[in-house]
Design an enzyme around this catalytic site. Structure first.
Site, PDB file in Angstrom:
ATOM      1  N   ASN A  41      64.345  48.177  15.824  1.00  0.00           N
ATOM      2  CA  ASN A  41      63.702  47.527  14.676  1.00  0.00           C
ATOM      3  C   ASN A  41      62.551  46.650  15.119  1.00  0.00           C
ATOM      4  OD1 ASN A  41      66.175  46.845  12.132  1.00  0.00           O
ATOM      5  ND2 ASN A  41      66.245  48.456  13.662  1.00  0.00           N
ATOM      6  N   ASP A  49      77.608  32.716  10.650  1.00  0.00           N
ATOM      7  CA  ASP A  49      76.812  32.856  11.876  1.00  0.00           C
ATOM      8  C   ASP A  49      77.161  31.714  12.822  1.00  0.00           C
ATOM      9  OD1 ASP A  49      73.849  34.451  12.502  1.00  0.00           O
ATOM     10  OD2 ASP A  49      74.455  32.753  13.776  1.00  0.00           O
ATOM     11  N   GLU A  52      71.989  53.159  20.701  1.00  0.00           N
ATOM     12  CA  GLU A  52      72.222  53.101  22.147  1.00  0.00           C
ATOM     13  C   GLU A  52      73.623  53.551  22.541  1.00  0.00           C
ATOM     14  OE1 GLU A  52      71.047  49.617  24.171  1.00  0.00           O
ATOM     15  OE2 GLU A  52      69.185  49.425  23.034  1.00  0.00           O
ATOM     16  N   HIS A 101      67.746  51.434  33.006  1.00  0.00           N
ATOM     17  CA  HIS A 101      66.870  51.501  31.829  1.00  0.00           C
ATOM     18  C   HIS A 101      66.943  52.855  31.107  1.00  0.00           C
ATOM     19  CE1 HIS A 101      62.582  50.143  30.404  1.00  0.00           C
ATOM     20  NE2 HIS A 101      63.402  50.398  29.410  1.00  0.00           N
ATOM     21  N   ARG A 160      60.969  54.476  22.570  1.00  0.00           N
ATOM     22  CA  ARG A 160      61.846  53.912  21.549  1.00  0.00           C
ATOM     23  C   ARG A 160      61.401  54.460  20.195  1.00  0.00           C
ATOM     24  NH1 ARG A 160      64.157  53.334  25.542  1.00  0.00           N
ATOM     25  NH2 ARG A 160      65.180  51.498  26.440  1.00  0.00           N
ATOM     26  N   PRO A 177      57.922  41.196  19.935  1.00  0.00           N
ATOM     27  CA  PRO A 177      57.545  39.779  19.767  1.00  0.00           C
ATOM     28  C   PRO A 177      57.247  39.070  21.082  1.00  0.00           C
ATOM     29  CG  PRO A 177      59.842  40.145  19.114  1.00  0.00           C
ATOM     30  CD  PRO A 177      59.253  41.487  19.368  1.00  0.00           C
ATOM     31  N   ARG A 178      57.875  39.515  22.177  1.00  0.00           N
ATOM     32  CA  ARG A 178      57.552  38.870  23.461  1.00  0.00           C
ATOM     33  C   ARG A 178      56.089  39.099  23.816  1.00  0.00           C
ATOM     34  NH1 ARG A 178      59.274  39.993  29.753  1.00  0.00           N
ATOM     35  NH2 ARG A 178      58.511  37.976  30.488  1.00  0.00           N
ATOM     36  N   TYR A 204      75.829  45.834  26.990  1.00  0.00           N
ATOM     37  CA  TYR A 204      75.586  45.694  25.541  1.00  0.00           C
ATOM     38  C   TYR A 204      76.006  46.960  24.799  1.00  0.00           C
ATOM     39  CZ  TYR A 204      72.994  46.216  21.180  1.00  0.00           C
ATOM     40  OH  TYR A 204      72.649  46.489  19.874  1.00  0.00           O
ATOM     41  N   ASP A 263      61.471  46.758  36.781  1.00  0.00           N
ATOM     42  CA  ASP A 263      62.085  47.543  35.703  1.00  0.00           C
ATOM     43  C   ASP A 263      63.501  47.028  35.402  1.00  0.00           C
ATOM     44  OD1 ASP A 263      62.277  49.458  33.761  1.00  0.00           O
ATOM     45  OD2 ASP A 263      62.012  51.168  35.108  1.00  0.00           O
TER      46      ASP A 263
HETATM   47  P1  NAD Z   1      70.079  39.009  16.901  1.00  0.00           P
HETATM   48  O1  NAD Z   1      70.472  38.737  18.312  1.00  0.00           O
HETATM   49  O2  NAD Z   1      68.694  38.687  16.451  1.00  0.00           O
HETATM   50  O3  NAD Z   1      71.074  38.236  15.918  1.00  0.00           O
HETATM   51  C1  NAD Z   1      72.446  38.160  16.134  1.00  0.00           C
HETATM   52  C2  NAD Z   1      73.003  37.061  15.241  1.00  0.00           C
HETATM   53  O4  NAD Z   1      74.444  37.033  15.420  1.00  0.00           O
HETATM   54  C3  NAD Z   1      72.498  35.658  15.582  1.00  0.00           C
HETATM   55  O5  NAD Z   1      72.164  34.947  14.418  1.00  0.00           O
HETATM   56  C4  NAD Z   1      73.675  35.007  16.288  1.00  0.00           C
HETATM   57  O6  NAD Z   1      73.724  33.591  16.128  1.00  0.00           O
HETATM   58  C5  NAD Z   1      74.847  35.696  15.600  1.00  0.00           C
HETATM   59  N1  NAD Z   1      76.060  35.689  16.425  1.00  0.00           N
HETATM   60  C6  NAD Z   1      76.176  35.982  17.747  1.00  0.00           C
HETATM   61  N2  NAD Z   1      77.458  35.836  18.134  1.00  0.00           N
HETATM   62  C7  NAD Z   1      78.157  35.470  17.028  1.00  0.00           C
HETATM   63  C8  NAD Z   1      79.515  35.192  16.785  1.00  0.00           C
HETATM   64  N3  NAD Z   1      80.445  35.246  17.764  1.00  0.00           N
HETATM   65  N4  NAD Z   1      79.897  34.872  15.530  1.00  0.00           N
HETATM   66  C9  NAD Z   1      78.988  34.803  14.525  1.00  0.00           C
HETATM   67  N5  NAD Z   1      77.671  35.025  14.700  1.00  0.00           N
HETATM   68  C10 NAD Z   1      77.270  35.374  15.947  1.00  0.00           C
HETATM   69  O7  NAD Z   1      70.420  40.538  16.651  1.00  0.00           O
HETATM   70  P2  NAD Z   1      69.696  41.623  15.718  1.00  0.00           P
HETATM   71  O8  NAD Z   1      68.612  42.261  16.477  1.00  0.00           O
HETATM   72  O9  NAD Z   1      69.451  41.025  14.397  1.00  0.00           O
HETATM   73  O10 NAD Z   1      70.882  42.689  15.600  1.00  0.00           O
HETATM   74  C11 NAD Z   1      71.840  42.602  14.539  1.00  0.00           C
HETATM   75  C12 NAD Z   1      72.783  43.778  14.626  1.00  0.00           C
HETATM   76  O11 NAD Z   1      72.046  44.995  14.535  1.00  0.00           O
HETATM   77  C13 NAD Z   1      73.556  43.862  15.940  1.00  0.00           C
HETATM   78  O12 NAD Z   1      74.864  44.295  15.640  1.00  0.00           O
HETATM   79  C14 NAD Z   1      72.826  44.908  16.745  1.00  0.00           C
HETATM   80  O13 NAD Z   1      73.682  45.557  17.641  1.00  0.00           O
HETATM   81  C15 NAD Z   1      72.349  45.835  15.653  1.00  0.00           C
HETATM   82  N6  NAD Z   1      71.136  46.610  15.914  1.00  0.00           N
HETATM   83  C16 NAD Z   1      69.986  45.990  16.311  1.00  0.00           C
HETATM   84  C17 NAD Z   1      68.821  46.735  16.471  1.00  0.00           C
HETATM   85  C18 NAD Z   1      67.513  46.090  16.872  1.00  0.00           C
HETATM   86  O14 NAD Z   1      66.533  46.802  17.105  1.00  0.00           O
HETATM   87  N7  NAD Z   1      67.410  44.768  16.949  1.00  0.00           N
HETATM   88  C19 NAD Z   1      68.848  48.122  16.260  1.00  0.00           C
HETATM   89  C20 NAD Z   1      70.060  48.727  15.872  1.00  0.00           C
HETATM   90  C21 NAD Z   1      71.183  47.965  15.688  1.00  0.00           C
HETATM   91  O1  DAU Z   2      67.837  51.054  19.981  1.00  0.00           O
HETATM   92  C1  DAU Z   2      68.365  49.961  19.314  1.00  0.00           C
HETATM   93  C2  DAU Z   2      68.375  48.753  20.224  1.00  0.00           C
HETATM   94  O2  DAU Z   2      67.029  48.309  20.324  1.00  0.00           O
HETATM   95  C3  DAU Z   2      69.279  47.624  19.705  1.00  0.00           C
HETATM   96  O3  DAU Z   2      70.599  48.058  19.751  1.00  0.00           O
HETATM   97  C4  DAU Z   2      69.119  46.365  20.546  1.00  0.00           C
HETATM   98  O4  DAU Z   2      69.855  45.305  19.963  1.00  0.00           O
HETATM   99  C5  DAU Z   2      67.660  45.981  20.591  1.00  0.00           C
HETATM  100  O5  DAU Z   2      67.479  44.858  21.438  1.00  0.00           O
HETATM  101  C6  DAU Z   2      66.832  47.156  21.109  1.00  0.00           C
HETATM  102  O6  DAU Z   2      67.165  47.438  22.485  1.00  0.00           O
HETATM  103  P1  DAU Z   2      66.029  47.748  23.596  1.00  0.00           P
HETATM  104  O7  DAU Z   2      66.606  47.422  24.908  1.00  0.00           O
HETATM  105  O8  DAU Z   2      65.443  49.090  23.376  1.00  0.00           O
HETATM  106  O9  DAU Z   2      64.918  46.650  23.114  1.00  0.00           O
HETATM  107  P2  DAU Z   2      63.973  45.643  23.932  1.00  0.00           P
HETATM  108  O10 DAU Z   2      63.104  45.000  22.899  1.00  0.00           O
HETATM  109  O11 DAU Z   2      64.734  44.761  24.835  1.00  0.00           O
HETATM  110  O12 DAU Z   2      63.090  46.619  24.809  1.00  0.00           O
HETATM  111  C7  DAU Z   2      62.346  47.686  24.232  1.00  0.00           C
HETATM  112  C8  DAU Z   2      61.689  48.466  25.380  1.00  0.00           C
HETATM  113  O13 DAU Z   2      60.682  47.633  25.989  1.00  0.00           O
HETATM  114  C9  DAU Z   2      62.648  48.836  26.484  1.00  0.00           C
HETATM  115  O14 DAU Z   2      62.267  50.109  27.008  1.00  0.00           O
HETATM  116  C10 DAU Z   2      62.423  47.740  27.553  1.00  0.00           C
HETATM  117  C11 DAU Z   2      60.958  47.424  27.391  1.00  0.00           C
HETATM  118  N1  DAU Z   2      60.535  46.037  27.691  1.00  0.00           N
HETATM  119  C12 DAU Z   2      61.264  45.012  27.149  1.00  0.00           C
HETATM  120  C13 DAU Z   2      60.862  43.704  27.354  1.00  0.00           C
HETATM  121  C14 DAU Z   2      61.662  42.544  26.789  1.00  0.00           C
HETATM  122  C15 DAU Z   2      59.381  45.803  28.422  1.00  0.00           C
HETATM  123  O15 DAU Z   2      58.702  46.729  28.895  1.00  0.00           O
HETATM  124  N2  DAU Z   2      58.978  44.510  28.619  1.00  0.00           N
HETATM  125  C16 DAU Z   2      59.678  43.449  28.118  1.00  0.00           C
HETATM  126  O16 DAU Z   2      59.253  42.286  28.323  1.00  0.00           O
END
Ligand code: NAD
Ligand code: DAU
Length: 331
Positions: free
Chosen positions: A177, A33, A122, A273, A211, A189-190, A147, A269
């Site tokens: 997730n 990482d 996505e 989006h 979502r 979490p925000r 992204y 927005d």
């Molecule tokens: P995150 O942003 O919380 O974590 C990403 C991690 O990757 C961090 O620890 C960061 O330090 C590390 N990282 C970033 N650039 C790097 C690099 N160049 N080399 C090594 N480490 C690096 O992301 P997440 O939400 O845990 O997502 C993890 C994976 O799951 C991603 O591939 C994302 O596209 C995918 N994903 C996320 C969600 C979601 O809802 N969060 C849903 C579907 C898929």
């Molecule tokens: O679908 C999987 C994706 O889910 C992953 O690939 C991404 O890594 C992950 O970040 C997530 O993407 P989203 O853009 O859907 O997640 P986010 O938490 O940024 O936003 C969720 C929804 O909430 C989206 O419709 C935007 C909205 N939003 C987001 C924020 C940060 C708000 O209304 N207010 C906010 O402050």
């Protein structure tokens, strides 16, 4: 099994490490990482003595080659993961998501190591609110943001390396997730930490965007099912029928935290989006026998609220900076 977990200090990767060690304490885990703004070593503190941690980038061919060379399988989570950041500055998304994945692919090809590539729903773009359809493995790619387009590019690289070079690899595309250790820039979490910090939650636009929420442990149990039984070259969609719009999720958070239902602000927005995501996970369920454990979203969300309430030391130091970044763009 010697597992190399990239991005293991991030949200899903750290939960994957915890989940794996709970169920397979015999596995040897190395985390690679870069500890970007999104990585947090504290997320691995409870298992720090049971794993090897290497700070480095997935785009660094020398580091990746050495680590892949002594692994049996790679689970590739590392990515730039936040849509809003990709709208501000796409550049690190190209380096990590595209070049990083290419670097991993070249190493697994050289060493003959199995790869599981973690991706997102996505890549398929979005669906209309009233469309009965869900994403399937046959849905054409149509990503909207920097992204999601870099994630789509990384998936296509994996497919090409399977077909052209015969590497052993699987791909999963998961929906949104939630759970512990998620960076506070993300929606759930925000909003929780806004309330805990005495700030008003922020809803983008009208909050009608949908979502398909899944608990992070269900995502990770699916990844294990794919590692155990998945067929090389295949794509598996991961989701647990958790469709809800942002307004509903925010209402639940407000209620769980004892706030009035209207105690939030509507803000600018997100550009471009995506309206709705929805996953058809029948291939994963039918072929691999996977099922989610967190079937009650409210229960999972309540546990997540409790986790943030109990772990202010983990998120507190980040809060001011994250909110300043959003405030600068009216969000
Ligand atoms: P995150 O942003 O919380 O974590 C990403 C991690 O990757 C961090 O620890 C960061 O330090 C590390 N990282 C970033 N650039 C790097 C690099 N160049 N080399 C090594 N480490 C690096 O992301 P997440 O939400 O845990 O997502 C993890 C994976 O799951 C991603 O591939 C994302 O596209 C995918 N994903 C996320 C969600 C979601 O809802 N969060 C849903 C579907 C898929
Ligand atoms: O679908 C999987 C994706 O889910 C992953 O690939 C991404 O890594 C992950 O970040 C997530 O993407 P989203 O853009 O859907 O997640 P986010 O938490 O940024 O936003 C969720 C929804 O909430 C989206 O419709 C935007 C909205 N939003 C987001 C924020 C940060 C708000 O209304 N207010 C906010 O402050």
């Amino acid at each position: 099994m010697r597992l190399l977990v990239t991005g293991g200090a991030g949200f899903i990767g750290a939960n994957f490490v915890h989940y794996t060690l709970r169920r397979h304490p015999e596995h040897q885990i190395t985390v690679l990482d870069a500890l970007t703004y999104a990585g947090n070593e504290a997320s691995l503190a409870p298992v720090r003595d049971s794993i090897e941690f290497v700070r480095g980038s997935v785009a660094d061919a020398a580091v990746v080659d050495e680590l892949v060379g002594r692994s049996d399988a790679v689970v590739h989570f590392a990515a730039e993961s936040h849509n809003d950041n990709s709208l501000r500055d796409p550049s690190p998304f190209l380096t990590t998501n595209i070049i990083g994945t290419y670097t991993i692919l070249e190493a697994v090809r050289k060493h003959g190591v199995r790869l599981h590539h973690i991706s997102t729903d996505e890549v398929y773009g979005d669906l209309e609110l009233d469309d009965p359809a869900k994403f399937t493995p046959e849905t054409p790619y149509n990503p909207s943001s920097p992204y999601s387009s870099t994630k789509a590019g990384s998936d296509l690289l994996v497919r090409a390396w399977v077909r052209s070079f015969g590497i052993e690899a699987t791909i999963s595309n998961c929906s949104n997730n939630y759970g512990p250790y998620q960076h506070i820039e993300k929606f759930i979490p925000r909003q929780i930490t806004n309330v805990l910090a005495g700030l008003r939650p922020k809803l983008y636009g009208q909050g009608e965007n949908v979502r398909d929420w899944i608990h992070v442990d269900d995502h990770n149990s699916a990844v294990h099912a794919i590692l155990d039984k998945g067929r090389s070259g295949e794509t598996y969609l991961i989701g647990s029928d958790g469709e809800r719009n942002n307004r509903e999720v925010l209402s639940m958070i407000l209620e769980l935290l004892g706030q009035p239902g209207d105690a939030f602000d509507q803000v600018t927005d997100r550009a471009g989006h995506d309206l709705r995501y929805a996953i058809d996970a029948s291939k994963l369920r039918d072929e691999l026998g996977w099922k989610p454990q967190f079937t009650d979203f409210r229960d999972g969300l309540a546990a997540t609220v409790d986790w943030y309430r109990d772990n202010e030391a983990w998120w507190g130091p980040l809060k001011k900076q994250v909110e300043a970044k959003y405030a600068a763009q009216g969000q």
